[in-house]
Scaffold this motif. Structure first.
Motif, mmCIF file in Angstrom:
data_model
loop_
_atom_site.group_PDB
_atom_site.id
_atom_site.type_symbol
_atom_site.label_atom_id
_atom_site.label_comp_id
_atom_site.label_asym_id
_atom_site.label_seq_id
_atom_site.Cartn_x
_atom_site.Cartn_y
_atom_site.Cartn_z
ATOM 1 N N ALA A 55 32.681 -2.046 -12.842
ATOM 2 C CA ALA A 55 33.813 -2.423 -11.988
ATOM 3 C C ALA A 55 35.031 -1.529 -12.251
ATOM 4 O O ALA A 55 35.763 -1.186 -11.317
ATOM 5 N N LEU A 56 35.228 -1.117 -13.504
ATOM 6 C CA LEU A 56 36.356 -0.242 -13.822
ATOM 7 C C LEU A 56 36.124 1.159 -13.279
ATOM 8 O O LEU A 56 37.071 1.840 -12.861
ATOM 9 N N ILE A 57 34.859 1.584 -13.260
ATOM 10 C CA ILE A 57 34.518 2.892 -12.674
ATOM 11 C C ILE A 57 34.874 2.891 -11.189
ATOM 12 O O ILE A 57 35.512 3.828 -10.687
ATOM 13 N N LYS A 58 34.475 1.849 -10.488
ATOM 14 C CA LYS A 58 34.760 1.764 -9.050
ATOM 15 C C LYS A 58 36.260 1.859 -8.781
ATOM 16 O O LYS A 58 36.700 2.599 -7.905
ATOM 17 N N HIS A 59 37.039 1.114 -9.549
ATOM 18 C CA HIS A 59 38.485 1.104 -9.336
ATOM 19 C C HIS A 59 39.096 2.474 -9.673
ATOM 20 O O HIS A 59 39.967 2.963 -8.945
ATOM 21 N N ALA A 60 38.642 3.082 -10.748
ATOM 22 C CA ALA A 60 39.155 4.403 -11.136
ATOM 23 C C ALA A 60 38.863 5.438 -10.045
ATOM 24 O O ALA A 60 39.705 6.288 -9.760
ATOM 25 N N GLU A 104 38.650 4.831 -6.875
ATOM 26 C CA GLU A 104 39.596 4.548 -5.792
ATOM 27 C C GLU A 104 40.965 5.177 -6.072
ATOM 28 O O GLU A 104 41.670 5.560 -5.148
ATOM 29 N N LEU A 105 41.322 5.283 -7.354
ATOM 30 C CA LEU A 105 42.610 5.854 -7.748
ATOM 31 C C LEU A 105 42.559 7.377 -7.891
ATOM 32 O O LEU A 105 43.564 8.003 -8.203
ATOM 33 N N GLY A 106 41.366 7.958 -7.701
ATOM 34 C CA GLY A 106 41.230 9.405 -7.779
ATOM 35 C C GLY A 106 41.005 9.952 -9.182
ATOM 36 O O GLY A 106 41.140 11.154 -9.415
ATOM 37 N N LEU A 107 40.659 9.083 -10.131
ATOM 38 C CA LEU A 107 40.394 9.513 -11.495
ATOM 39 C C LEU A 107 38.945 9.974 -11.638
ATOM 40 O O LEU A 107 38.053 9.483 -10.929
ATOM 41 N N TYR A 108 38.694 10.896 -12.567
ATOM 42 C CA TYR A 108 37.321 11.238 -12.929
ATOM 43 C C TYR A 108 36.733 10.032 -13.663
ATOM 44 O O TYR A 108 37.454 9.301 -14.344
ATOM 45 N N THR A 109 35.417 9.851 -13.520
ATOM 46 C CA THR A 109 34.799 8.670 -14.127
ATOM 47 C C THR A 109 33.514 9.015 -14.865
ATOM 48 O O THR A 109 32.688 9.786 -14.375
ATOM 49 N N PRO A 137 29.587 6.578 -10.686
ATOM 50 C CA PRO A 137 30.457 7.427 -11.508
ATOM 51 C C PRO A 137 30.235 8.901 -11.195
ATOM 52 O O PRO A 137 29.230 9.277 -10.585
ATOM 53 N N ASP A 138 31.173 9.737 -11.667
ATOM 54 C CA ASP A 138 30.990 11.183 -11.531
ATOM 55 C C ASP A 138 29.894 11.673 -12.468
ATOM 56 O O ASP A 138 29.152 12.593 -12.131
ATOM 57 N N VAL A 139 29.838 11.066 -13.647
ATOM 58 C CA VAL A 139 28.908 11.476 -14.702
ATOM 59 C C VAL A 139 28.485 10.230 -15.459
ATOM 60 O O VAL A 139 29.244 9.259 -15.526
ATOM 61 N N ILE A 140 27.289 10.271 -16.051
ATOM 62 C CA ILE A 140 26.927 9.225 -17.000
ATOM 63 C C ILE A 140 26.837 9.849 -18.388
ATOM 64 O O ILE A 140 26.509 11.029 -18.530
ATOM 65 N N GLU A 141 27.168 9.056 -19.385
ATOM 66 C CA GLU A 141 27.019 9.478 -20.772
ATOM 67 C C GLU A 141 26.007 8.555 -21.419
ATOM 68 O O GLU A 141 26.157 7.333 -21.373
ATOM 69 N N VAL A 142 24.977 9.141 -21.999
ATOM 70 C CA VAL A 142 23.894 8.388 -22.616
ATOM 71 C C VAL A 142 24.055 8.447 -24.131
ATOM 72 O O VAL A 142 24.223 9.524 -24.703
ATOM 73 N N LEU A 143 23.982 7.285 -24.764
ATOM 74 C CA LEU A 143 24.042 7.185 -26.218
ATOM 75 C C LEU A 143 22.891 6.329 -26.706
ATOM 76 O O LEU A 143 22.529 5.371 -26.031
ATOM 77 N N PRO A 144 22.312 6.557 -27.859
ATOM 78 C CA PRO A 144 22.536 7.723 -28.708
ATOM 79 C C PRO A 144 21.810 8.952 -28.149
ATOM 80 O O PRO A 144 20.812 8.842 -27.460
ATOM 81 N N ALA A 145 22.350 10.101 -28.478
ATOM 82 C CA ALA A 145 21.848 11.365 -27.928
ATOM 83 C C ALA A 145 20.523 11.808 -28.519
ATOM 84 O O ALA A 145 19.781 12.537 -27.876
ATOM 85 N N LEU A 146 20.247 11.411 -29.743
ATOM 86 C CA LEU A 146 19.094 11.976 -30.443
ATOM 87 C C LEU A 146 17.776 11.338 -30.027
ATOM 88 O O LEU A 146 16.991 10.864 -30.850
ATOM 89 N N MET A 147 17.531 11.361 -28.721
ATOM 90 C CA MET A 147 16.277 10.914 -28.127
ATOM 91 C C MET A 147 15.920 11.924 -27.040
ATOM 92 O O MET A 147 15.988 11.615 -25.857
ATOM 93 N N PRO A 148 15.590 13.159 -27.409
ATOM 94 C CA PRO A 148 15.413 14.211 -26.402
ATOM 95 C C PRO A 148 14.440 13.865 -25.274
ATOM 96 O O PRO A 148 14.715 14.194 -24.117
ATOM 97 N N LYS A 149 13.347 13.189 -25.583
ATOM 98 C CA LYS A 149 12.389 12.844 -24.517
ATOM 99 C C LYS A 149 13.006 11.873 -23.513
ATOM 100 O O LYS A 149 12.856 12.041 -22.300
ATOM 101 N N ILE A 150 13.686 10.866 -24.023
ATOM 102 C CA ILE A 150 14.306 9.862 -23.148
ATOM 103 C C ILE A 150 15.452 10.499 -22.367
ATOM 104 O O ILE A 150 15.594 10.284 -21.160
ATOM 105 N N VAL A 151 16.268 11.296 -23.053
ATOM 106 C CA VAL A 151 17.380 11.972 -22.376
ATOM 107 C C VAL A 151 16.849 12.871 -21.263
ATOM 108 O O VAL A 151 17.400 12.904 -20.159
ATOM 109 N N ALA A 152 15.764 13.592 -21.518
ATOM 110 C CA ALA A 152 15.169 14.459 -20.491
ATOM 111 C C ALA A 152 14.703 13.639 -19.288
ATOM 112 O O ALA A 152 14.911 14.050 -18.134
ATOM 113 N N LYS A 153 14.095 12.477 -19.535
ATOM 114 C CA LYS A 153 13.666 11.613 -18.426
ATOM 115 C C LYS A 153 14.861 11.138 -17.610
ATOM 116 O O LYS A 153 14.820 11.106 -16.378
ATOM 117 N N ILE A 154 15.934 10.762 -18.303
ATOM 118 C CA ILE A 154 17.141 10.294 -17.610
ATOM 119 C C ILE A 154 17.723 11.424 -16.763
ATOM 120 O O ILE A 154 18.130 11.213 -15.616
#
Length: 188
Positions: free
Chosen positions: A94-99, A101-106, A130-147
């Motif tokens: 919900a905060l991403i959607k509002h941001a 609307e305000l012209g912020l990067y998300t 969103p403009d971008v997603i951030e996936v945590l934790p990073a140290l899952m190369p196979k899962i990160v590649a699938k995402i």
């Protein structure tokens, strides 16, 4: 996604994520064009953002971590009006959607802890847009590649990155950038 933001992420694949004033001072010397601000409170965040922006860097505030802000849309209004930040990071769609609307990067931050969290990524991305997603934790190369293959938007990986090999593996998996609070990583 806005062109300037995408180019900044592509041009500097390491994002300095700062968690204290010492990190703030060091990130200014890094080549990172995008800075993740992971600390502060409603009194200090305008000055932290101003320091980042005055150095010519893009300031992304992790709104969930700023003491004194609620998880309501008014917190996004505060960040935009009183800090001049370029964008927000949050786990709340919900905060991403509002941001947006305000012209912020998300950036929608997602913790991939199990198969249910993994399966919910598509739904959350479609809901929040969103403009971008951030996936945590990073140290899952196979899962990160699938995402990265499934995601229609760029992916940042963060969390537990501590060596050059981690960075190289993540970039090969398809992420646009890697965020890290590890200052050693900022200067690779």
């Amino acid at each position: 996604m806005k062109k300037e933001f995408k180019e900044a992420l592509e041009d500097s694949p390491i994002i300095a994520a700062i968690k204290d004033d010492e990190g703030l001072q060091k990130c200014l010397k890094s080549e990172s064009r995008v800075i993740f601000i992971l600390y502060g409170d409603i009194c200090s965040i305008p000055d932290i953002v101003a320091t980042v922006k005055n150095s010519g860097k893009i300031a992304m505030v992790h709104i969930d971590l700023i003491t004194g802000l609620s998880s309501k849309e008014i917190a996004v209004d505060f960040i935009q009006k009183y800090t001049g930040a370029d964008g927000i990071i949050t786990t709340k769609p919900a905060l991403i959607k509002h941001a947006r609307e305000l012209g912020l990067y998300t950036i929608l931050r997602l913790f991939v802890l199990d198969s249910m969290a993994y399966e919910n990524i598509d739904r959350q991305v479609k809901t929040a847009r969103p403009d971008v997603i951030e996936v945590l934790p990073a140290l899952m190369p196979k899962i990160v590649a699938k995402i990265c293959k499934l995601s229609p938007i760029p992916v940042i990986a963060g969390g537990l990155v501590s060596e050059k090999e981690d960075v190289m593996s993540l970039l090969q998996s398809g992420v646009i950038s890697i965020s890290s609070t590890n200052q050693k990583i900022w200067f690779l």
